[in-house]
Design a protein around this motif. Structure first.
Motif, PDB file in Angstrom:
ATOM      1  N   PRO A  11      -5.607 -13.462 -53.548  1.00  0.00           N
ATOM      2  CA  PRO A  11      -4.882 -12.828 -52.441  1.00  0.00           C
ATOM      3  C   PRO A  11      -4.825 -13.779 -51.249  1.00  0.00           C
ATOM      4  O   PRO A  11      -5.798 -14.474 -50.950  1.00  0.00           O
ATOM      5  N   GLY A  12      -3.664 -13.833 -50.633  1.00  0.00           N
ATOM      6  CA  GLY A  12      -3.468 -14.756 -49.522  1.00  0.00           C
ATOM      7  C   GLY A  12      -2.789 -16.042 -49.937  1.00  0.00           C
ATOM      8  O   GLY A  12      -2.583 -16.938 -49.122  1.00  0.00           O
ATOM      9  N   SER A  13      -2.402 -16.140 -51.226  1.00  0.00           N
ATOM     10  CA  SER A  13      -1.720 -17.336 -51.720  1.00  0.00           C
ATOM     11  C   SER A  13      -0.228 -17.276 -51.405  1.00  0.00           C
ATOM     12  O   SER A  13       0.360 -16.199 -51.301  1.00  0.00           O
ATOM     13  N   VAL A  14       0.371 -18.448 -51.298  1.00  0.00           N
ATOM     14  CA  VAL A  14       1.807 -18.570 -51.082  1.00  0.00           C
ATOM     15  C   VAL A  14       2.553 -17.976 -52.278  1.00  0.00           C
ATOM     16  O   VAL A  14       2.213 -18.249 -53.430  1.00  0.00           O
ATOM     17  N   SER A  42       7.319 -21.658 -44.874  1.00  0.00           N
ATOM     18  CA  SER A  42       7.328 -20.428 -44.081  1.00  0.00           C
ATOM     19  C   SER A  42       6.138 -19.549 -44.439  1.00  0.00           C
ATOM     20  O   SER A  42       5.584 -18.852 -43.587  1.00  0.00           O
ATOM     21  N   ALA A  43       5.725 -19.593 -45.704  1.00  0.00           N
ATOM     22  CA  ALA A  43       4.576 -18.800 -46.139  1.00  0.00           C
ATOM     23  C   ALA A  43       3.268 -19.358 -45.569  1.00  0.00           C
ATOM     24  O   ALA A  43       2.382 -18.600 -45.161  1.00  0.00           O
ATOM     25  N   THR A  44       3.149 -20.692 -45.520  1.00  0.00           N
ATOM     26  CA  THR A  44       1.927 -21.259 -44.936  1.00  0.00           C
ATOM     27  C   THR A  44       1.874 -20.996 -43.433  1.00  0.00           C
ATOM     28  O   THR A  44       0.793 -20.788 -42.888  1.00  0.00           O
ATOM     29  N   LEU A 106      -1.311  -9.793 -54.681  1.00  0.00           N
ATOM     30  CA  LEU A 106      -0.841 -10.949 -53.903  1.00  0.00           C
ATOM     31  C   LEU A 106       0.341 -10.579 -53.010  1.00  0.00           C
ATOM     32  O   LEU A 106       0.431 -11.036 -51.870  1.00  0.00           O
ATOM     33  N   ILE A 107       1.238  -9.727 -53.496  1.00  0.00           N
ATOM     34  CA  ILE A 107       2.344  -9.275 -52.646  1.00  0.00           C
ATOM     35  C   ILE A 107       1.809  -8.435 -51.491  1.00  0.00           C
ATOM     36  O   ILE A 107       2.238  -8.602 -50.344  1.00  0.00           O
ATOM     37  N   GLU A 108       0.885  -7.535 -51.777  1.00  0.00           N
ATOM     38  CA  GLU A 108       0.302  -6.714 -50.714  1.00  0.00           C
ATOM     39  C   GLU A 108      -0.355  -7.585 -49.650  1.00  0.00           C
ATOM     40  O   GLU A 108      -0.249  -7.323 -48.456  1.00  0.00           O
ATOM     41  N   SER A 109      -1.020  -8.639 -50.088  1.00  0.00           N
ATOM     42  CA  SER A 109      -1.655  -9.572 -49.159  1.00  0.00           C
ATOM     43  C   SER A 109      -0.612 -10.276 -48.293  1.00  0.00           C
ATOM     44  O   SER A 109      -0.819 -10.472 -47.088  1.00  0.00           O
ATOM     45  N   ALA A 110       0.522 -10.643 -48.892  1.00  0.00           N
ATOM     46  CA  ALA A 110       1.597 -11.275 -48.125  1.00  0.00           C
ATOM     47  C   ALA A 110       2.192 -10.294 -47.116  1.00  0.00           C
ATOM     48  O   ALA A 110       2.475 -10.668 -45.971  1.00  0.00           O
TER      49      ALA A 110
END
Length: 170
Positions: A11-14, A42-44, A106-110
């Motif tokens: 979680p928290g990955s690009v 943009s993700a970083t 991972l989407i929830e984290s984004a």
């Protein structure tokens, strides 16, 4: 059905791309599709991270997979907003992934990193792998492996096949 391609496994990955397709597991009908590629920079900037081992893994994938995964020119926040609208518009009461503990987490984290709400209820996630194991279903191949939309379609086809094994009472 939702699938993502990423630059990490935590979680928290690009997230590089999001693919999704609506489908009816009982009738086998497919509906509206969603696909968007994200600019990793943009993700970083949003605080998401890149894992070197995952970048190395991508270098070992097909040229077609890399081309589609790294074609993103859109901002992560804009893609997530559009994806949220898609999920709400399609009234997804079940949100499938393979597995939800990866793609959906991972989407929830984004969403959280971008200060946005997750567009599905916490009871909505469903796991393809469990269903495939219970029914002995093998997921078919569709299009390019590691293209998020092609993978989502393949996973949905597998769920449809698995539901068919339950018979008409499903």
């Amino acid at each position: 059905m939702i699938d993502i391609e990423t630059l990490g496994t935590k979680p928290g990955s690009v997230i590089l791309s999001i693919g999704a397709v609506t489908f009816d597991a009982l009738t086998g009908e497919f509906g509206e599709e969603f696909y968007a590629s994200i600019n990793p920079a943009s993700a970083t900037k949003a605080g998401l991270t890149i894992d070197a081992a995952t970048v190395q893994w991508w270098m070992e994938q097909s040229e077609e997979a890399r081309r589609s995964a790294f074609a993103g020119d859109r901002q992560v926040g804009g893609v997530l907003a559009e994806f949220s609208t898609y999920v709400r518009r399609t009234c997804a009461d079940r949100v499938w992934a393979k597995p939800p503990s990866f793609d959906l987490v991972l989407i929830e984290s984004a969403f959280q990193a971008c200060g946005m709400e997750t567009p599905w209820h916490y009871r909505s996630p469903r796991d393809c792998r469990t269903l495939f194991d219970l029914t002995g279903t093998t997921q078919p191949s569709v299009g390019i492996a590691h293209n998020a939309l092609d993978d989502a379609k393949a996973q949905a086809m597998g769920v449809i096949e698995a539901y068919g094994r339950f018979g008409p009472q499903a």
